[in-house]
Design an enzyme around this catalytic site. Structure first.
Site, short mmCIF file in Angstrom:
data_model
loop_
_atom_site.label_atom_id
_atom_site.label_comp_id
_atom_site.label_asym_id
_atom_site.label_seq_id
_atom_site.Cartn_x
_atom_site.Cartn_y
_atom_site.Cartn_z
N GLU A 81 -0.41 -1.47 3.82
CA GLU A 81 -0.80 -2.20 4.66
C GLU A 81 -0.42 -3.63 4.87
O GLU A 81 0.14 -4.23 5.99
CB GLU A 81 -2.18 -1.91 5.30
CG GLU A 81 -2.56 -0.61 5.84
CD GLU A 81 -2.83 0.41 4.90
OE1 GLU A 81 -2.77 -0.20 3.60
OE2 GLU A 81 -3.01 1.63 5.00
N HIS A 140 -13.63 5.25 7.25
CA HIS A 140 -12.82 5.49 8.07
C HIS A 140 -13.61 5.35 9.61
O HIS A 140 -12.86 6.00 10.50
CB HIS A 140 -12.06 6.92 8.23
CG HIS A 140 -11.18 7.31 7.06
ND1 HIS A 140 -11.40 7.43 5.73
CD2 HIS A 140 -9.78 7.37 7.34
CE1 HIS A 140 -10.54 7.62 5.15
NE2 HIS A 140 -9.48 7.56 5.80
#
Lengths: 324, 323
Positions: free
Chosen positions: A57, A126
């Protein structure tokens, strides 16, 4: 139109009209997008403009900034808000500061899209809503898309803008069928009055909008005419629309999915105190996520975030307690 | 080696060194504050690379005054930036660590160690897409070679065959931590050799740096993917002005000072009979004049107005949409 289709349409049209627009992220190309937002784009625009990246990321956003410096208009897709923490350095130390610390010489036209929030039992790593982390940073624009119309129009605006935009989506919204319309001269910084009312202002954003709409039906039965406002933009905040509504209703409730401590509502309350203190008949009520990581078990998971039932009961309790 | 090249190398290295010695002096006087990272001892790297990599884009770390000068940034605008003045290259809002000039394709001045490498990768991606052959140059230190961003960057640049030159400026110390204490390799090229062609050069010899960059640049320009160059060099000064230097010895310093890039270039050129002492004296006088003008410009420039603190957060169009 499905919410995810509205996002896809915005990206597709921008890519069609401007070949400097590219999209990069994990599985955005050949796989078709984790939530199918980028479906079909690779076959139209090719793998050079629809870029499958490694699971890295920091690089997804860092690479995107470099592309922006070179004159492209990148859209970086981060699979979920939790993963964006790995890209924090690039978002905060670089994207948000390059224009400023170069004395205005650098321009970073960048969109970082990411879905967050509690979906269905995805557990603590998540399911987060970290919007305040970004909404507290000067140099970033933070938009939240709760519906297809805003998603489409605001994303198009964001792609064309010359400053970095954090564009927050919600995992549960992607497959939802919604009304959609194209808006000319769209301004993404205006809050939306979802429903007008005179008794009470409810401020919300993202997926909580729908929980509030559900709750409002019950409130109506109890004789309460609530005004619902979707904040849309978290940074900057449309305090004018908020203040105007509070001036009318004298009462305010904030419904948010993120953790209560330091959550988005804390900043909203602070701005309300500065701008609307003498208009209020009662302390602002915050209905927010609990201060615990999000658990896996469905029953436990739901216990940590606002639901329509909880919103109704908390508002009724608050009204009774304050005699309003 | 020819006369024109010697002149350019010597002049820029000397300009860089005198600029920094003057900056150090004005730091002591309180005209310059914050962090000041001096490049003294490492000028061959800054000048040799920029002379060879004269097109394309440049991403750099925060020890970048001499690199910026060698790229063509005006010394007076850099000095004014160090003084925090309105006329500084970043309007007094960046300081020593944040020198930017997009017109020179010079993008910082990045003070997050290794933080500029992913941006350089993205820029190289764009240049490949735009069919720009010159590619991108990214310089970083031994400290950055231990960071995650470095490994992500060599991986992606290699996977996508990007036109990117990784230039490792190995001065052995990440602030006060020797590379051998924290890395299995003192030779940084070991970290990259499975990903791309690697080169080494003597970071105390400007001609060697220049020639190596010229050679490596061909790979990039031919679209064959990234390259990695390592130059061993040494900084004579501390990491920044607050460094007491307890972590290294005088003996070690002396070994490198004997290889001083400026003095050695001068000696070599005189010995080869290309130029004489007088020639260098004339260049020195020119350097002195430019530096004096830079200091004068910085000292006499106005402070930015307070309103400046609130400018350049967003572009005008966004500001208008917000208000």
């Amino acid at each position: 139109m499905l919410y995810r289709e509205a996002l896809n349409k915005a990206i597709d049209e921008c890519m069609e009209n401007d070949e400097s627009v590219v999209i990069l992220g994990e599985d955005v190309g050949r796989y078709g997008g984790s939530y199918r937002v980028t479906e079909g784009l690779i076959s139209k625009y090719g793998e050079k403009r629809v870029i499958d990246t490694p699971i890295a990321e920091l690089s997804i956003v860092g690479n995107a900034i470099g592309m922006a410096i070179a004159g492209l208009r990148p859209i970086a897709e981060i699979m979920t808000v939790n993963f964006s923490l790995l890209a924090m350095d690039q978002i905060i130390n670089h994207a948000s500061k390059l224009r400023y610390m170069s004395g205005g010489k650098m321009t970073i036209p960048l969109v970082v899209r990411m879905p967050g929030g509690v979906s269905r039992q995805l557990a603590a790593q998540h399911s987060e809503s970290y919007e305040t982390l970004y909404a507290s940073i000067p140099g970033l624009i933070v938009l939240t898309a709760s519906n297809a119309t805003y998603a489409y129009n605001a994303l198009k605006w964001a792609i064309k803008s010359n400053d970095p935009v954090i564009f927050l989506e919600h995992e549960l919204l992607y497959p939802m069928e919604m009304d959609f319309k194209e808006v000319k001269d769209f301004n993404p910084f205006r809050a939306e009055i979802v429903k007008e009312g005179k008794d009470l202002t409810i401020l919300t954003y993202l997926k909580m909008r729908y929980d509030v709409i559900e709750a409002e039906k019950e409130l109506k039965k109890a004789g309460i005419d609530a005004e619902i406002i979707d904040l849309n933009s978290l940074r900057p905040l449309d305090i004018d629309t908020i203040a105007k509504s509070i001036k009318k209703t004298k009462k305010c409730v904030i419904v948010e999915e993120d953790h209560k401590t330091g959550g988005m509502g804390a900043e909203v309350v602070s701005q309300i105190m500065e701008n609307c203190f003498y208009d209020l008949d009662a302390p602002v009520l915050r209905i927010a996520g609990e201060d615990v990581p999000i658990p896996y078990n469905r029953k436990l998971e739901l216990s940590t975030i606002p639901t329509p039932d909880k919103i109704v009961s908390k508002i009724l309790d608050w009204k009774a307690k304050n005699g309003i | 080696m020819n006369r024109a090249r010697i002149e350019k190398f010597y002049y820029l290295m000397k300009l860089g060194r005198e600029f920094e010695l003057k900056a150090k002096e004005h730091y002591m006087l309180g005209d310059i504050a914050g962090f000041l990272h001096l490049d003294i001892g490492q000028e061959a790297v800054s000048v040799g690379t920029m002379q060879a990599f004269d097109k394309g884009d440049v991403f750099t770390h925060y020890r970048e005054h001499v690199l910026a000068i060698a790229r063509g940034m005006e010394p007076k605008k850099i000095m004014a930036e160090l003084f925090g003045k309105k006329t500084g290259i970043s309007k007094g809002k960046g300081g020593s660590m944040h020198l930017f000039e997009p017109r020179l394709n010079f993008y910082g001045g990045d003070a997050i160690v290794a933080g500029h490498l992913p941006m350089a990768v993205g820029c190289a991606y764009a240049r490949k897409l735009q069919n720009e052959k010159a590619g991108v140059f990214a310089i970083f230190g031994d400290g950055a070679s231990n960071a995650g961003a470095f490994f992500e960057s060599i991986n992606i640049a290699s996977a996508w065959k990007l036109p990117l030159m990784f230039f490792a400026e190995n001065n052995y110390y990440a602030i006060g931590t020797h590379i051998s204490w924290v890395s299995p390799f003192v030779d940084l090229k070991e970290k990259a050799r499975n990903y791309m062609p690697t080169f080494t050069c003597d970071g105390m010899d400007v001609c060697d740096v220049y020639n190596t960059v010229i050679k490596a640049k061909e790979i990039i320009e031919n679209g064959l993917g990234p390259v990695f160059i390592e130059a061993k060099t040494y900084r004579y000064e501390g990491h920044s002005m607050s460094d007491a230097g307890k972590y290294r010895s005088e003996e070690e310093m002396e070994i490198f000072k004997r290889k001083d890039p400026i003095e050695n270039l001068k000696k070599k050129a005189i010995k080869l009979g290309l130029v004489d002492e007088e020639y260098f004296n004339a260049l020195d006088a020119k350097v002195e004049q430019v530096i004096n003008e830079a200091v004068e410009f910085a000292a006499n420039s106005p402070e930015p107005e307070i309103e400046e603190a609130f400018e350049d957060v967003f572009c005008k169009e966004c500001e208008n949409a917000i208000s």
